[in-house]
Motif scaffolding. Structure first.
Motif, short mmCIF file in Angstrom:
data_model
loop_
_atom_site.label_atom_id
_atom_site.label_comp_id
_atom_site.label_asym_id
_atom_site.label_seq_id
_atom_site.Cartn_x
_atom_site.Cartn_y
_atom_site.Cartn_z
N ILE A 1 0.84 -1.20 0.00
CA ILE A 1 0.00 0.00 0.00
C ILE A 1 0.87 1.25 0.00
CG2 ILE A 1 -1.65 1.34 1.38
CD1 ILE A 1 -2.77 -1.45 2.32
N LYS A 2 1.89 1.24 0.83
CA LYS A 2 2.80 2.38 0.96
C LYS A 2 3.48 2.72 -0.38
CE LYS A 2 6.09 3.78 4.50
NZ LYS A 2 7.00 3.29 5.54
N THR B 1 6.34 1.77 14.27
CA THR B 1 7.20 2.88 13.85
C THR B 1 7.04 3.15 12.35
OG1 THR B 1 9.08 1.36 13.62
CG2 THR B 1 8.90 2.57 15.70
N ASP B 2 7.46 2.21 11.53
CA ASP B 2 7.47 2.41 10.08
C ASP B 2 6.08 2.59 9.47
OD1 ASP B 2 10.15 1.92 10.46
OD2 ASP B 2 10.16 -0.01 9.44
N TYR B 3 5.06 1.99 10.09
CA TYR B 3 3.72 2.00 9.49
C TYR B 3 2.67 2.70 10.36
CZ TYR B 3 6.01 -1.32 6.48
OH TYR B 3 6.89 -1.89 5.61
N LYS B 4 3.08 3.24 11.49
CA LYS B 4 2.13 3.84 12.43
C LYS B 4 1.30 4.95 11.79
CE LYS B 4 0.14 4.50 16.34
NZ LYS B 4 -1.01 3.67 16.61
N SER B 5 1.92 5.76 10.95
CA SER B 5 1.19 6.87 10.34
C SER B 5 0.11 6.40 9.37
CB SER B 5 2.15 7.81 9.61
OG SER B 5 2.77 7.14 8.53
N MET B 6 0.20 5.16 8.92
CA MET B 6 -0.80 4.61 8.00
C MET B 6 -2.01 4.04 8.73
SD MET B 6 1.68 2.48 5.41
CE MET B 6 0.34 1.97 4.32
N ILE B 7 -1.84 3.71 10.01
CA ILE B 7 -2.87 2.99 10.76
C ILE B 7 -3.71 3.96 11.57
CG2 ILE B 7 -3.29 1.22 12.51
CD1 ILE B 7 -0.55 -0.01 11.66
N LYS C 1 1.51 -1.50 22.70
CA LYS C 1 2.53 -1.16 21.69
C LYS C 1 1.90 -0.46 20.50
CE LYS C 1 6.73 -1.54 19.97
NZ LYS C 1 7.84 -0.80 20.55
N MET C 2 0.73 -0.95 20.08
CA MET C 2 0.07 -0.40 18.90
C MET C 2 -0.92 0.70 19.23
SD MET C 2 1.60 -1.87 16.52
CE MET C 2 0.63 -1.10 15.23
N GLN C 3 -1.07 1.03 20.51
CA GLN C 3 -2.03 2.05 20.95
C GLN C 3 -3.41 1.75 20.36
OE1 GLN C 3 -0.11 5.65 19.72
NE2 GLN C 3 1.32 5.61 21.41
N GLY C 4 -3.81 0.50 20.55
CA GLY C 4 -5.03 0.02 19.93
C GLY C 4 -6.23 -0.01 20.86
N LYS C 5 -7.19 -0.80 20.44
CA LYS C 5 -8.41 -1.00 21.20
C LYS C 5 -8.57 -2.50 21.40
CE LYS C 5 -10.36 3.06 19.08
NZ LYS C 5 -10.32 3.44 17.70
N LEU C 6 -8.46 -2.95 22.64
CA LEU C 6 -8.53 -4.36 22.98
C LEU C 6 -9.96 -4.73 23.35
CD1 LEU C 6 -7.15 -7.09 23.62
CD2 LEU C 6 -6.66 -6.19 25.90
N GLN D 1 -5.46 3.08 7.31
CA GLN D 1 -5.79 1.67 7.48
C GLN D 1 -6.42 1.40 8.85
OE1 GLN D 1 -5.10 -0.14 4.64
NE2 GLN D 1 -4.51 1.90 3.96
N THR D 2 -7.40 0.52 8.87
CA THR D 2 -7.95 0.00 10.10
C THR D 2 -7.56 -1.48 10.14
OG1 THR D 2 -9.81 1.53 10.20
CG2 THR D 2 -10.08 -0.56 11.35
N ILE D 3 -6.94 -1.89 11.22
CA ILE D 3 -6.49 -3.27 11.38
C ILE D 3 -7.37 -3.94 12.43
CG2 ILE D 3 -4.53 -4.78 11.95
CD1 ILE D 3 -4.00 -2.80 9.56
N ILE D 4 -7.85 -5.12 12.10
CA ILE D 4 -8.59 -5.94 13.06
C ILE D 4 -7.81 -7.25 13.20
CG2 ILE D 4 -10.75 -7.09 13.64
CD1 ILE D 4 -12.13 -5.15 11.64
#
Length: 185
Positions: A93-94, A127-133, A155-160, A104-107
């Motif tokens: 994608i990049k 790091t490398d892909y954080k701005s895409m997510i 680590k991913m600052q996500g939603k668990l 991007q939304t990752i599930i």
């Protein structure tokens, strides 16, 4: 949008059917929201990972194609191979000027115990892909390693999301579909 699902021995036919219904509902909601440009990548993993769909428009996804044998990826739970394939997808994608500006939304869904913690893969993703997510949803189904998923979530600052029963998958995926106000890729 990229979804990764674990096919370890703990997901038998019934939970798999619930997952397929949840993905079908997710797609239905996104299409109803007139998000026809949304794309979905589906990665299934166990000991190995396979990409069933790669950046496919939602209205082109054939749910029957997801009826794969549970042994296709092995009976284990290897987060590293799933995240490595996710990185490969994000890299594509990049490097594609037609979609590299899409967020991007990752599930990530698992019901298993990982063989090893995916340290290097998560470091690259964060790091490398954080701005895409835009969003990183991590879901544990049933009896899974909560500590590891909490570490990944931090680590991913996500939603668990803790999903106790396979029947709850539909509601969880519907919530994600409804919460995404922008188009997904």
């Amino acid at each position: 949008m990229t979804t990764t699902t674990n096919d370890s021995h703990q997901i038998d036919l019934s939970p798999w059917e619930h997952l397929l219904k949840a993905v079908r509902e997710f797609i239905h909601i996104r299409i109803q929201k007139v998000c026809h440009t949304d794309q979905m990548t589906i990665i299934v993993f166990g000991n190995s990972a396979t990409r069933i769909y790669n950046r496919e428009k939602l209205n082109h996804i054939d749910m029957d194609r997801l009826n794969i044998p549970m042994s296709m990826c092995g009976q284990g739970t290897n987060f590293s191979v799933a995240f490595a394939m996710l990185i490969e997808t994000l890299d594509g994608i990049k490097n594609d000027s037609t979609c590299n500006s899409l967020r991007q939304t990752i599930i990530f869904l698992t019901d298993g115990e990982p063989q090893v913690y995916p340290t290097s893969e998560l470091e690259r993703l964060s790091t490398d892909y954080k701005s895409m997510i835009t969003d990183f949803w991590i879901m544990g189904l049933g009896n899974y390693n909560k500590k590891v998923l909490q570490q990944i979530n931090e680590k991913m600052q996500g939603k668990l999301t803790d999903i106790e029963k396979p029947e709850d998958l539909i509601e969880a995926y519907a919530e994600i579909a409804d919460s995404c106000d922008t188009n997904l890729s």
